[in-house]
Design a protein around this motif. Structure first.
Motif, PDB file in Angstrom:
ATOM      1  N   VAL A 512     -13.860 -16.925 -31.418  1.00 33.33           N
ATOM      2  CA  VAL A 512     -12.599 -17.793 -31.345  1.00 33.33           C
ATOM      3  C   VAL A 512     -11.573 -17.565 -32.393  1.00 33.33           C
ATOM      4  N   LEU A 513     -12.105 -17.088 -33.490  1.00 32.42           N
ATOM      5  CA  LEU A 513     -11.001 -16.790 -34.617  1.00 32.42           C
ATOM      6  C   LEU A 513     -10.129 -15.524 -34.182  1.00 32.42           C
ATOM      7  N   PRO A 514     -10.356 -14.324 -33.765  1.00 33.94           N
ATOM      8  CA  PRO A 514      -9.404 -13.393 -33.318  1.00 33.94           C
ATOM      9  C   PRO A 514      -8.741 -13.696 -32.123  1.00 33.94           C
ATOM     10  N   MET A 515      -9.409 -14.652 -31.287  1.00 35.41           N
ATOM     11  CA  MET A 515      -8.712 -15.347 -30.084  1.00 35.41           C
ATOM     12  C   MET A 515      -7.488 -16.051 -30.589  1.00 35.41           C
ATOM     13  N   TRP A 516      -7.661 -16.698 -31.571  1.00 37.90           N
ATOM     14  CA  TRP A 516      -6.632 -17.634 -32.299  1.00 37.90           C
ATOM     15  C   TRP A 516      -5.522 -16.760 -32.525  1.00 37.90           C
ATOM     16  N   TYR A 517      -5.677 -15.700 -33.310  1.00 37.21           N
ATOM     17  CA  TYR A 517      -4.729 -14.804 -33.761  1.00 37.21           C
ATOM     18  C   TYR A 517      -4.033 -14.016 -32.612  1.00 37.21           C
ATOM     19  N   CYS A 518      -4.708 -13.844 -31.684  1.00 37.07           N
ATOM     20  CA  CYS A 518      -4.080 -13.249 -30.676  1.00 37.07           C
ATOM     21  C   CYS A 518      -3.223 -13.924 -29.855  1.00 37.07           C
ATOM     22  N   ILE A 519      -3.551 -15.164 -29.680  1.00 34.92           N
ATOM     23  CA  ILE A 519      -2.626 -16.204 -29.078  1.00 34.92           C
ATOM     24  C   ILE A 519      -1.464 -16.380 -30.033  1.00 34.92           C
ATOM     25  N   TYR A 685      -1.434  -9.039 -23.128  1.00 30.78           N
ATOM     26  CA  TYR A 685      -2.494  -8.431 -22.237  1.00 30.78           C
ATOM     27  C   TYR A 685      -3.482  -7.434 -22.836  1.00 30.78           C
ATOM     28  N   ASP A 686      -2.711  -6.562 -23.545  1.00 27.75           N
ATOM     29  CA  ASP A 686      -3.552  -5.238 -24.113  1.00 27.75           C
ATOM     30  C   ASP A 686      -4.374  -5.887 -25.082  1.00 27.75           C
ATOM     31  N   GLU A 687      -4.039  -6.773 -26.107  1.00 27.93           N
ATOM     32  CA  GLU A 687      -4.980  -7.455 -26.954  1.00 27.93           C
ATOM     33  C   GLU A 687      -6.097  -8.146 -26.477  1.00 27.93           C
ATOM     34  N   LEU A 688      -5.731  -8.885 -25.434  1.00 29.64           N
ATOM     35  CA  LEU A 688      -6.804  -9.479 -24.558  1.00 29.64           C
ATOM     36  C   LEU A 688      -7.896  -8.546 -24.140  1.00 29.64           C
ATOM     37  N   VAL A 693     -13.659  -6.265 -24.948  1.00 28.73           N
ATOM     38  CA  VAL A 693     -14.780  -5.397 -25.491  1.00 28.73           C
ATOM     39  C   VAL A 693     -15.422  -5.772 -26.784  1.00 28.73           C
ATOM     40  N   ALA A 694     -14.547  -6.308 -27.897  1.00 29.45           N
ATOM     41  CA  ALA A 694     -15.056  -6.686 -28.915  1.00 29.45           C
ATOM     42  C   ALA A 694     -15.825  -8.058 -28.830  1.00 29.45           C
ATOM     43  N   PHE A 695     -15.764  -8.809 -27.926  1.00 32.78           N
ATOM     44  CA  PHE A 695     -16.602 -10.020 -27.618  1.00 32.78           C
ATOM     45  C   PHE A 695     -17.902  -9.644 -27.072  1.00 32.78           C
ATOM     46  N   PRO A 708     -26.838 -14.212 -24.016  1.00 31.71           N
ATOM     47  CA  PRO A 708     -25.611 -13.632 -24.030  1.00 31.71           C
ATOM     48  C   PRO A 708     -24.404 -14.833 -23.914  1.00 31.71           C
ATOM     49  N   TYR A 709     -23.331 -14.242 -24.670  1.00 32.47           N
ATOM     50  CA  TYR A 709     -22.421 -15.138 -24.948  1.00 32.47           C
ATOM     51  C   TYR A 709     -21.125 -14.581 -24.231  1.00 32.47           C
ATOM     52  N   GLN A 710     -20.820 -15.034 -23.239  1.00 29.68           N
ATOM     53  CA  GLN A 710     -19.645 -14.524 -22.684  1.00 29.68           C
ATOM     54  C   GLN A 710     -18.470 -15.540 -22.078  1.00 29.68           C
ATOM     55  N   VAL A 711     -18.491 -16.558 -22.581  1.00 33.36           N
ATOM     56  CA  VAL A 711     -17.812 -17.826 -21.969  1.00 33.36           C
ATOM     57  C   VAL A 711     -16.247 -17.751 -22.444  1.00 33.36           C
ATOM     58  N   MET A 712     -16.300 -16.981 -23.549  1.00 31.54           N
ATOM     59  CA  MET A 712     -14.670 -16.682 -23.957  1.00 31.54           C
ATOM     60  C   MET A 712     -14.142 -15.393 -23.813  1.00 31.54           C
ATOM     61  N   ASP A 713     -14.739 -14.572 -23.039  1.00 34.84           N
ATOM     62  CA  ASP A 713     -14.451 -13.279 -22.646  1.00 34.84           C
ATOM     63  C   ASP A 713     -13.030 -13.437 -21.951  1.00 34.84           C
ATOM     64  N   PRO A 714     -12.074 -12.740 -22.430  1.00 36.40           N
ATOM     65  CA  PRO A 714     -10.659 -13.195 -21.644  1.00 36.40           C
ATOM     66  C   PRO A 714     -10.756 -13.359 -20.069  1.00 36.40           C
ATOM     67  N   ASP A 715     -11.691 -12.533 -19.479  1.00 36.32           N
ATOM     68  CA  ASP A 715     -11.476 -12.733 -18.176  1.00 36.32           C
ATOM     69  C   ASP A 715     -12.214 -14.275 -17.418  1.00 36.32           C
ATOM     70  N   ASN A 716     -12.970 -14.810 -18.630  1.00 36.48           N
ATOM     71  CA  ASN A 716     -13.644 -15.769 -18.208  1.00 36.48           C
ATOM     72  C   ASN A 716     -13.016 -17.266 -18.610  1.00 36.48           C
ATOM     73  N   THR A 717     -11.922 -17.060 -19.712  1.00 42.91           N
ATOM     74  CA  THR A 717     -11.059 -18.190 -20.250  1.00 42.91           C
ATOM     75  C   THR A 717     -10.070 -18.451 -19.458  1.00 42.91           C
ATOM     76  N   ALA A 718     -10.175 -19.830 -18.753  1.00 42.23           N
ATOM     77  CA  ALA A 718      -9.279 -20.366 -18.191  1.00 42.23           C
ATOM     78  C   ALA A 718      -7.804 -20.403 -18.918  1.00 42.23           C
ATOM     79  N   VAL A 719      -6.759 -20.391 -18.048  1.00 38.43           N
ATOM     80  CA  VAL A 719      -5.368 -20.432 -18.614  1.00 38.43           C
ATOM     81  C   VAL A 719      -5.006 -21.841 -18.970  1.00 38.43           C
TER      82      VAL A 719
END
Length: 723
Positions: A512-519, A685-688, A693-695, A708-719
């Motif tokens: 969640v921390l790198p996702m925060w900074y990505c957003i 998009y590129d960062e996601l 991969v990082a997640f 396995p923890y995949q719920v926040m993988d960008p392909d699984n994260t709802a918009v």
């Protein structure tokens, strides 16, 4: 000469080349079709019901509403039909179908009323202020307490005749009644026969040894099929689902990885005193010597106060359609070991003002590597862990998920509509992250909470709604920014800090921390098309009005008064964070962790023990009686709610596809702003994709045999909040 130019689109490398001719010409297998002949109609999976069959059955059973054609604005009237007997699978299919229809009814109403129009309409701010009206809060116009935090007022005013007619024809007020009527009074079929047979052993006084094993076996063979990211799998499929390890891991990677925090010193003093009282001197000594920064808690001491209950009051509820249910305010103390393993030390099964007035039990296992041979039969400790799960069920479902995600976001949505024009850069930035959220929330307020949740939990409805209001009122918007939240809970708030081996199993934090900074980088890039200095922010009166609207009418008092670019970046990032990664993290794993009901029940079915001595006498029979085994309606709804809420995000509604869609739309824009937003979308998009991969690495880096923890993988994260 090449047939294709270098700039023409091609399929990505991982897709592979075109299929060979023999694959195209291959005929379907007769053997495969014949194998399906063995599945009789009674064994066919029943997930949904045909719409026409559903309609015919409701009419036959008199489960329909009648609207006065001359006065459609008046409340519709339901006939006196009722389902007396039904099956588990049939009821589950019908409830799923009904709830989807209820959502569509609200979507239709929200379309007509222009709350969430199917096709956009350019509406001036002044018009939007008359459309997007706030519900009364904290009191209703008649002086009674509002049940829910401030939200969109969807009930038409008395002078809005056409709107009232639409509201009446859709029977939106009455939909909640139909949910209750659709659940049979009693059940029949294989599932209920099995549940009743194993419960009969307890009623008749027979030994209960192996009862929980029978439920495990039934879950392995007969579990409900799933449409969630785990494909229908659940925790009960693991042979050690009841273990300390699986229990502790949920605080890091379960449905609620957001409330574990470093143990306050006064609470540690209480635990040490409790260890002395119970004769657990080893634990008293270990706690005194332990590094306080390694001791964490799931702390629900505040629960009674937040509900308005007395300090030592028994939390109990009995609804007309429910059995006797009990709740508790458990406190769990953990130690985080250097190798990243979280280990439960002690549990207060129901905190009543002080530990001296409460029952506190300590773990026989001193560390995560201690032998596990006695875990399965340590029923006093397993009961204590069940109490903790009951506490977390209501805390997660009602507060973390519903209030701090759905309702906080709704307040932001309404305030934004009322203060920004549709062409404003802030509105354009946030609007994609609201898709269907308002109508979804309205349906939940009308049906899910009053007809399902309140029947499952062990607290009075007044306490339930007071708890919800209290947590909303105390919400710290700025304090909940991801870096701030991690720091206040005692965790590193930098990517480098979380790279320490101690935090290897806290995949939520590491994602969640790198996702925060990505957003945030995406937000900054978009906002910089209009604002480049703090003075630009201060010159926009709409931003000040937005802050004031959220703080006053939205009652999020801790929302910042925005005067700088940095404040603006953070506030906007938080809005997207709540709608996308935060909601995804606390929502989409519910089926995996909650559908195996005995692992995380919504309430207890027996009173809690009043002393440690009483608790230490618990056997398997006592644990079984505390679980909703044999409670037909409660068992059904406890399985159905997480299944309903965990449907996997559609492939076109995740963050990656959002960024791709926005880039494709704006990459050839005729204006500079559009092209800059396209560039920001490409970077996003590129960062996601890099985070994806990082997640995956974060999940793989957890201790061996971690879930396995995949719920926040960008392909699984709802918009947006889609369910």
């Amino acid at each position: 000469m090449p047939l294709m130019g270098p700039d023409l689109p091609v399929l990505p490398p991982h897709v592979g080349g075109p299929p060979p001719p023999h694959e195209i010409l291959e005929q379907p297998s007769v053997e495969d079709k014949e194998a399906k002949l063995s599945v009789g109609i009674e064994d066919q999976t029943f997930v949904d019901i045909d719409p026409g069959v559903f309609d015919n059955e409701l009419i036959k059973l008199k489960l329909y509403a009648t609207v006065d054609p001359d006065h459609p604005e008046k409340d519709a009237v339901y006939q006196d039909g009722n389902i007396v007997t039904g099956t588990y699978s049939g009821t589950q299919a019908a409830l799923t179908h009904l709830y989807r229809r209820i959502e569509r009814s609200y979507e239709s109403y929200f379309d007509v009323m222009q709350f969430e129009p199917t096709l956009p309409r350019l509406i001036k701010v002044e018009q939007k202020q008359s459309i997007y009206r706030w519900s009364a809060y904290p009191n209703n116009p008649d002086g009674t307490l509002a049940q829910y935090p401030p939200h969109l007022d969807i009930i038409p005013k008395e002078d809005q005749v056409s709107a009232n007619e639409i509201f009446g024809w859709l029977s939106l007020k009455e939909t909640q009644l139909l949910v209750a009527k659709l659940v049979p009074d009693t059940f029949k079929g294989k599932t209920v026969d099995w549940l009743q047979s194993i419960l009969a052993e307890a009623i008749e006084g027979n030994p209960m040894n192996g009862t929980l094993r029978q439920i495990e076996e039934y879950n392995r063979i007969h579990r409900k099929s799933g449409t969630d990211i785990e494909g229908g799998k659940n925790l009960g499929l693991l042979p050690d689902w009841f273990s300390d390890r699986r229990f502790a891991d949920q605080s890091f990677t379960g449905t609620n990885p957001t409330t574990i925090k470093v143990a306050p010193k006064p609470l540690l003093v209480e635990f040490i005193a409790a260890a002395h009282r119970s004769g657990d001197e080893d634990w008293a000594e270990l706690l005194q010597l332990a590094d306080p920064s390694t001791l964490f808690v799931q702390d629900a001491r505040h629960l009674r106060a937040a509900m308005g209950a007395a300090e030592t009051e028994t939390l109990f509820n009995k609804e007309p359609l429910s059995d006797d249910n009990w709740a508790c305010a458990a406190v769990v103390l953990y130690q985080l070991h250097p190798d990243g393993r979280l280990h439960p030390i002690s549990i207060v099964i129901d905190y009543k003002g002080t530990m001296e007035k409460s029952v506190t039990i300590f773990n026989k296992r001193k560390g995560p590597l201690d032998p596990t041979t006695g875990e399965e039969t340590d029923y006093p400790w397993r009961f204590a862990k069940t109490c903790a799960q009951v506490t977390d069920w209501i805390r997660h479902e009602v507060i973390v998920h519903l209030t701090l995600s759905h309702f906080v976001e709704e307040a932001l949505i309404v305030a934004t509509h009322r203060t920004f024009s549709m062409n404003h850069i802030i509105f354009k930035l946030l609007q994609p992250h609201w898709f269907k959220t308002l109508s979804l929330n309205a349906a939940a307020r009308a049906t899910l909470v009053p007809q399902v949740i309140k029947d499952l939990v062990g607290v009075k409805p007044d306490y339930l709604f007071q708890y919800l209001r209290s947590e909303f009122d105390e919400y710290d918007y700025v304090g909940s920014y991801v870096p701030n939240d991690l720091e206040r809970r005692g965790f590193p708030n930098t990517v480098e800090g979380l790279a320490d081996q101690r935090y290897r199993d806290y995949a939520y934090a590491k994602d969640v921390l790198p996702m925060w900074y990505c957003i945030r980088r995406y937000v900054k890039a978009v906002i910089s098309t209009r604002y480049t200095t703090d003075k630009d922010v201060q010159a926009d009166e709409a931003i000040l009005r937005w802050s004031q609207e959220v703080q006053t009418s939205g009652h999020i008092k801790t929302f910042p008064t925005i005067t700088t670019l940095e404040q603006l970046y953070d506030a906007l990032t938080m809005s997207i964070h709540i709608a996308a990664p935060f909601h995804s993290a606390v929502n989409y794993l519910q089926n995996f962790y909650h559908a195996f009901v005995i692992a995380k029940p919504p309430s207890l079915c027996t009173p809690l023990p009043n002393s440690l001595e009483e608790l230490k006498k618990y056997k398997e029979a006592d644990l079984v009686r505390a679980l909703p085994i044999g409670r037909q309606r409660q068992w059904l709804l406890s399985v159905q709610v997480p299944w309903l809420l965990s449907s996997k995000v559609a492939s076109d509604r995740n963050l990656v596809m959002f960024a791709h869609s926005q880039w494709r739309t704006l990459r050839d824009a005729g204006d500079a702003e559009g092209r800059k937003i396209a560039a920001a979308s490409k970077s996003f998009y590129d960062e996601l994709k890099i985070l994806d991969v990082a997640f995956t690495k974060n999940s793989n880096d957890m201790n061996k045999d971690s879930i396995p923890y995949q719920v926040m993988d960008p392909d699984n994260t709802a918009v947006s909040i889609l369910i």
